[in-house]
Motif scaffolding. Sequence first.
Motif, PDB file in Angstrom:
ATOM      1  N   GLN A 188       2.534   7.009  10.025  1.00  0.00           N
ATOM      2  CA  GLN A 188       1.135   6.667   9.527  1.00  0.00           C
ATOM      3  C   GLN A 188       2.549   5.573   9.314  1.00  0.00           C
ATOM      4  OE1 GLN A 188      -1.191   6.068   8.262  1.00  0.00           O
ATOM      5  NE2 GLN A 188      -0.681   4.928   5.880  1.00  0.00           N
ATOM      6  N   GLN A 209       3.932  -7.820  10.024  1.00  0.00           N
ATOM      7  CA  GLN A 209       3.634  -6.393   8.772  1.00  0.00           C
ATOM      8  C   GLN A 209       3.986  -7.188   7.517  1.00  0.00           C
ATOM      9  OE1 GLN A 209       5.769  -3.365  10.265  1.00  0.00           O
ATOM     10  NE2 GLN A 209       5.002  -3.296  11.685  1.00  0.00           N
ATOM     11  N   ARG A 260       3.355 -10.556   7.338  1.00  0.00           N
ATOM     12  CA  ARG A 260       2.125 -11.296   6.885  1.00  0.00           C
ATOM     13  C   ARG A 260       0.929 -10.476   5.702  1.00  0.00           C
ATOM     14  NH1 ARG A 260       2.528 -14.780  10.938  1.00  0.00           N
ATOM     15  NH2 ARG A 260       2.847 -16.610  10.606  1.00  0.00           N
ATOM     16  N   VAL A 261       1.319  -8.940   6.255  1.00  0.00           N
ATOM     17  CA  VAL A 261       0.132  -8.063   5.652  1.00  0.00           C
ATOM     18  C   VAL A 261       0.626  -8.003   4.029  1.00  0.00           C
ATOM     19  CG1 VAL A 261      -0.865  -5.904   5.355  1.00  0.00           C
ATOM     20  CG2 VAL A 261      -0.666  -7.248   7.794  1.00  0.00           C
ATOM     21  N   LEU A 316      -0.682  -8.696   0.488  1.00  0.00           N
ATOM     22  CA  LEU A 316      -1.030  -8.258  -0.985  1.00  0.00           C
ATOM     23  C   LEU A 316      -0.080  -7.902  -1.893  1.00  0.00           C
ATOM     24  CD1 LEU A 316      -0.470  -4.592   1.747  1.00  0.00           C
ATOM     25  CD2 LEU A 316      -2.424  -5.278   0.239  1.00  0.00           C
ATOM     26  N   GLU A 357      -0.625   1.254  -3.206  1.00  0.00           N
ATOM     27  CA  GLU A 357      -0.700   3.045  -2.549  1.00  0.00           C
ATOM     28  C   GLU A 357       0.096   1.872  -1.395  1.00  0.00           C
ATOM     29  OE1 GLU A 357      -3.123   5.797  -2.490  1.00  0.00           O
ATOM     30  OE2 GLU A 357      -3.667   6.233  -4.375  1.00  0.00           O
ATOM     31  N   THR A 358      -1.249   1.030  -0.800  1.00  0.00           N
ATOM     32  CA  THR A 358      -1.164   0.139   0.718  1.00  0.00           C
ATOM     33  C   THR A 358      -0.008  -0.255   0.643  1.00  0.00           C
ATOM     34  OG1 THR A 358      -3.590   0.309   0.935  1.00  0.00           O
ATOM     35  CG2 THR A 358      -2.149  -1.193   1.788  1.00  0.00           C
ATOM     36  N   TYR A 387       3.585  -0.741   3.230  1.00  0.00           N
ATOM     37  CA  TYR A 387       4.007  -1.489   4.022  1.00  0.00           C
ATOM     38  C   TYR A 387       5.775  -1.581   3.445  1.00  0.00           C
ATOM     39  CZ  TYR A 387       0.770  -2.719   6.204  1.00  0.00           C
ATOM     40  OH  TYR A 387      -0.544  -2.932   7.342  1.00  0.00           O
ATOM     41  N   ARG A 436       7.560   1.003   4.777  1.00  0.00           N
ATOM     42  CA  ARG A 436       7.548   0.844   6.516  1.00  0.00           C
ATOM     43  C   ARG A 436       8.740  -0.198   6.535  1.00  0.00           C
ATOM     44  NH1 ARG A 436       2.853  -0.619  10.583  1.00  0.00           N
ATOM     45  NH2 ARG A 436       1.577   0.143   9.624  1.00  0.00           N
TER      46      ARG A 436
END
Lengths: 215, 215
Positions: free
Chosen positions: A49, A74, A76-77, A81, A142-143, A147, A150
């Motif tokens: 996940q 990733q 970029r995200v 955020l 949490e998100t 990241y 990750r």
Amino acid sequence: MAEAIAYDLRREILRGTLVPGETIKERENAEKRGVSRTPMREAIRILAQEGLVQLRPLRSPVVANPSLKEIIDQVRVLHALELLSGELACATATEAEIARIGHLKDEIDRLCDIIDSVDLFELDMQFHAAIVAASHNQALIETHRAYMARLWRARYLSARIRRTRRRVLRQHGAIHRALAARNPRRTKAEIDAHFAPMYKNIESHFKTSEDSGGN
Amino acid sequence: MAEAIAYDLRREILRGTLVPGETIKERENAEKRGVSRTPMREAIRILAQEGLVQLRPLRSPVVANPSLKEIIDQVRVLHALELLSGELACATATEAEIARIGHLKDEIDRLCDIIDSVDLFELDMQFHAAIVAASHNQALIETHRAYMARLWRARYLSARIRRTRRRVLRQHGAIHRALAARNPRRTKAEIDAHFAPMYKNIESHFKTSEDSGGN
DNA sequence: GCGGCTGGTTTGGTATACCAGATTGGACCC
DNA sequence: GGGTCCAATCTGGTATACCAAACCAGCCGC
């Protein structure tokens, strides 16, 4: 228990003990740790996940070996955020939270040339996490954490580059000041400035080490 | 198989068959579906990851009952993800992808007053997913999908409000035109305009139905 | 010699058994 | 009658057993 196994596995993956592209056999790793397959399976799902391992139906999971594009995607995200976090935090952060962000910045300043790069990097992550936490948005927190996990490896390798450290320190200060001034526009601009070099760092490091590229 | 169970459970939760706040007992639900606890457990973890159920150590998982703030928080993140998608898509989308987005918009226009609200909502989700897909950013696509799943219920209830439909159609057209013009700034502005009413809709619906609020 | 096939072995997926902590209902004491 | 304590039971967590598909090595046929 699965969480504990996931924690260990995560460290091994991020430190490179488990090489990208290698398979993770459930039985093997389970008995190596003296646990059953059940929690090991669950741990692997957790890491899947997070994007650290890749599941394949009816096949052994493999340690993820992200390509440069995937890592940049990733980042970029993550960038988006953190922009949102900064904007929200300007409105929602308590003075204590802003003070803690400033304190973390000072700690990084102080220890920058003393402690080793892993510990320093942990501090850097805490600094960023503190900003996100100040948004008081649980989903975002949490998100963002997912990241960060990750991208641990890529960001760590990027942060090692000593040449850019002084700039990073300046940027941390600028972000903190913008937050303290409750100025969303400036906060976002400073976060942008902080991220900008990261894209290049990651790319250049990827080019030189070139241990990967495919999945 | 776990994925299939998760799919069923997800539908039941989102349709309200499984009431928020209720516990989901592994054994009970497993044998009701004629499967073992193992895949059922895994399915529950998947839904927990999506935020639809809430895990509690040594306690039965419960169907999540998000408060208004939690939903708004999640919408904020979704909003940020779509802004990023729009910006990236302006640079990366193929003409075919933009054409498909336009086609989806036309479909929604055409069927708006004909088909039922669930099907219409599916189309709306496809429209948004198509924009995200045009960013060619896999991480973004996955995270966006996760938030769409998590917010399905809230967005569905918000989208039912007939009064705002015409405006939604106009905004879809505006987003598509901005994308086709490859104008990131305008695209983001139009996405902002599209999200703005959603916050209010969700809030007002939450106030009226008032089936929840706590966890 | 080389390619394809085949049987044994490995491995993920599922079902079942077992355990420890949590829940709950009722009996007992105040 | 109400509160408390205890045990029977329920429930999630873990370990183990079983199955079917994938992998691999060796063999057979060309």
